[in-house]
Design an enzyme around this catalytic site. Structure first.
Site, PDB file in Angstrom:
ATOM      1  N   HIS A  72      10.551 -12.659  19.378  1.00  0.00           N
ATOM      2  CA  HIS A  72      10.552 -11.525  18.858  1.00  0.00           C
ATOM      3  C   HIS A  72      10.437 -10.532  19.903  1.00  0.00           C
ATOM      4  O   HIS A  72       9.671 -10.832  21.010  1.00  0.00           O
ATOM      5  CB  HIS A  72       9.141 -11.411  17.812  1.00  0.00           C
ATOM      6  CG  HIS A  72       7.996 -12.123  18.585  1.00  0.00           C
ATOM      7  ND1 HIS A  72       7.119 -11.021  19.097  1.00  0.00           N
ATOM      8  CD2 HIS A  72       7.325 -13.054  18.701  1.00  0.00           C
ATOM      9  CE1 HIS A  72       6.091 -11.655  19.685  1.00  0.00           C
ATOM     10  NE2 HIS A  72       6.300 -13.023  19.635  1.00  0.00           N
ATOM     11  N   ASP A 189       4.276 -12.521  25.861  1.00  0.00           N
ATOM     12  CA  ASP A 189       4.501 -12.804  24.512  1.00  0.00           C
ATOM     13  C   ASP A 189       4.967 -11.821  23.818  1.00  0.00           C
ATOM     14  O   ASP A 189       4.322 -10.609  23.338  1.00  0.00           O
ATOM     15  CB  ASP A 189       3.262 -13.414  23.868  1.00  0.00           C
ATOM     16  CG  ASP A 189       3.439 -13.463  22.459  1.00  0.00           C
ATOM     17  OD1 ASP A 189       4.555 -13.373  21.791  1.00  0.00           O
ATOM     18  OD2 ASP A 189       2.104 -13.504  22.151  1.00  0.00           O
ATOM     19  N   GLU A 223       6.647  -9.597  14.525  1.00  0.00           N
ATOM     20  CA  GLU A 223       6.130 -11.077  14.577  1.00  0.00           C
ATOM     21  C   GLU A 223       4.404 -10.826  14.521  1.00  0.00           C
ATOM     22  O   GLU A 223       3.728 -11.664  14.080  1.00  0.00           O
ATOM     23  CB  GLU A 223       6.975 -11.805  15.563  1.00  0.00           C
ATOM     24  CG  GLU A 223       6.401 -13.356  15.546  1.00  0.00           C
ATOM     25  CD  GLU A 223       5.068 -13.597  16.325  1.00  0.00           C
ATOM     26  OE1 GLU A 223       4.464 -14.705  16.041  1.00  0.00           O
ATOM     27  OE2 GLU A 223       4.532 -12.824  16.976  1.00  0.00           O
ATOM     28  N   GLU A 224       4.074  -9.875  15.426  1.00  0.00           N
ATOM     29  CA  GLU A 224       2.752  -9.995  15.820  1.00  0.00           C
ATOM     30  C   GLU A 224       2.066  -9.250  14.652  1.00  0.00           C
ATOM     31  O   GLU A 224       0.575  -9.388  14.670  1.00  0.00           O
ATOM     32  CB  GLU A 224       2.715  -8.903  17.197  1.00  0.00           C
ATOM     33  CG  GLU A 224       3.249  -9.401  18.438  1.00  0.00           C
ATOM     34  CD  GLU A 224       2.483 -10.395  18.899  1.00  0.00           C
ATOM     35  OE1 GLU A 224       1.630 -10.940  18.298  1.00  0.00           O
ATOM     36  OE2 GLU A 224       2.825 -11.044  19.906  1.00  0.00           O
ATOM     37  N   ASP A 244       8.677 -19.119  21.646  1.00  0.00           N
ATOM     38  CA  ASP A 244       7.526 -18.131  21.808  1.00  0.00           C
ATOM     39  C   ASP A 244       6.587 -18.883  22.881  1.00  0.00           C
ATOM     40  O   ASP A 244       6.962 -19.730  23.460  1.00  0.00           O
ATOM     41  CB  ASP A 244       6.692 -18.007  20.488  1.00  0.00           C
ATOM     42  CG  ASP A 244       6.178 -16.901  20.238  1.00  0.00           C
ATOM     43  OD1 ASP A 244       5.548 -16.169  21.129  1.00  0.00           O
ATOM     44  OD2 ASP A 244       6.134 -16.201  19.217  1.00  0.00           O
ATOM     45  N   HIS A 324      -2.151 -12.969  24.812  1.00  0.00           N
ATOM     46  CA  HIS A 324      -2.564 -11.821  24.318  1.00  0.00           C
ATOM     47  C   HIS A 324      -3.504 -11.147  25.140  1.00  0.00           C
ATOM     48  O   HIS A 324      -4.351 -10.465  24.641  1.00  0.00           O
ATOM     49  CB  HIS A 324      -3.318 -12.183  23.000  1.00  0.00           C
ATOM     50  CG  HIS A 324      -2.116 -12.262  21.638  1.00  0.00           C
ATOM     51  ND1 HIS A 324      -2.409 -12.110  20.400  1.00  0.00           N
ATOM     52  CD2 HIS A 324      -0.914 -12.701  21.661  1.00  0.00           C
ATOM     53  CE1 HIS A 324      -1.428 -12.507  19.834  1.00  0.00           C
ATOM     54  NE2 HIS A 324      -0.521 -12.705  20.682  1.00  0.00           N
TER      55      HIS A 324
END
Length: 376
Positions: A72, A189, A223-224, A244, A324
């Site tokens: 993504h 990410d 995606e997030e 990922d 994250h």
């Protein structure tokens, strides 16, 4: 056939380029354009959905039973929730991430008319003013605000700058690439996953390799926020491998080196047969790997299944420390994931029935079971 070689310099160049393009969910057009141009340069013909998810196909020996690889483009970010009386901005996060990692971040505010710069700060940011309260104030999005780099001390002055509720806030990645292979940055990410896929495509196309079935290279844009690969998969696809981040942290088996194959996430176990094939490809080709289970995690594969696609899914990851947050990875993991993907897309088809959506039980797969009489 000779093993396909991942060009590490190309992979790193792509990661640097991707990190330089802001792409929080909802503001991905520029990154989509970049990826599309690069896919065209590599000899593919990218197709875009209405909102910008990308599909590019490397033709193989057969169309039915195609394989898909997905990562993504979108990242975490924030939106303007409110314009405060002091002229600063209250924020709402895009995706799930802690305000603890937002404190001190330099950001860009994307409005309809203007683009502004600023910094996310705790409400009590000055020790000279608040003394020990700077260390005792709570953590959370209600306890941070965005200070705009413009002359404003009121909501009226901020509004006059063109700032509106809902404006997208992109967080600077602050990347650092070290000579020992470590890479520190926000948004690894999944910018690193996209770079891995581009490097895999580059190796595949450069070698002139032919896959047994079509390979669908997919790049999603939401995606997030849980949407991911819900609407970019066509009926010909039988299996989907998501690329990922792996969760390198205490209590996890993920590593910043080599491939981490996820056996299950919060949506449940991944496909038994596809995951087993990926593990065996690592073993047979000497690719450093390990397995892990992610408890608080979902990826593009979950959104694909939830959208009703009857496909086998698996997840291969590069270990990320402090996911994250301000993340760290290592080149060894990126290169290893790329090596696994090249072996996978060129490997023989193991489940012939997957070319059809429905078939009889005689061709159905088998899993190990005890012999009759073994159970007491």
């Amino acid at each position: 056939m000779n093993k396909l070689r991942i060009d590490a310099d190309y992979l790193l160049d792509q990661l640097k380029a991707l990190l330089s393009i802001d792409s929080p969910t909802g503001y991905t057009d520029n990154a989509v354009r970049y990826c599309s141009r690069e896919l065209e340069r590599l000899g593919l013909k990218p197709e875009l959905t209405r909102r910008g998810a990308i599909r590019a196909v490397s033709q193989g020996g057969r169309r039915e039973g195609a394989r898909a690889i997905v990562s993504h483009i979108d990242t975490l970010g924030a939106q303007v929730k409110a314009i405060k009386p002091n002229g600063r901005l209250e924020l709402a996060p895009i995706g799930h991430w802690s305000a603890r990692f937002a404190e001190g971040a330099r950001v860009t505010i994307y409005g309809y008319e203007n683009i502004l710069r600023g910094t996310i700060l705790p409400l009590k940011a000055s020790g000279h003013t608040f003394n020990e309260e700077v260390d005792t104030q709570p953590t959370g999005w209600r306890f941070v605000e965005l200070r705009i780099d413009a002359q404003t001390t009121s909501a009226t002055e901020t509004t006059a700058l063109g700032v509106e509720i809902g404006d997208i806030v992109a967080v600077d990645p602050q990347p650092e690439f070290l000579d020992n292979g470590f890479i520190n940055s926000r948004h690894l990410d999944d910018k690193a996953g996209v770079a891995i896929m581009l490097a895999t495509i580059e190796a595949f196309e450069r070698s002139g390799a032919v896959a047994p079935v079509d390979v669908h290279w997919l790049f999603t844009i939401a995606e997030e926020v849980g949407v991911g690969a819900s609407s970019v998969i066509v009926p010909e696809v039988a299996s989907l491998v998501a690329v990922d981040n792996g969760t390198s942290a205490p209590g996890q088996n993920s590593s910043e080196f080599g491939v981490t194959i996820c056996m299950a996430d919060q949506s449940g176990p991944f496909d038994y047969h596809l995951t087993k094939q990926l593990v065996e490809l690592c073993r047979d080709n000497g690719i450093d790997h390990r397995k892990d289970v992610f408890r608080h995690y979902r990826s593009d594969s979950a959104s694909a299944l939830e959208a009703g696609h009857d496909i086998r899914t698996a997840l291969v990851t590069f270990g990320v420390d402090a996911s994250h947050g301000y993340e760290r990875i290592h080149l060894d993991a990126l290169r290893s994931v790329g090596e696994l993907l090249t072996r996978y897309v060129t490997s023989p088809i193991e489940i012939a029935r997957d070319t059809k959506e429905f078939s009889d039980v005689r061709s159905f797969t088998k899993q190990p079971a005890p012999e009759a009489g073994d159970k007491v």
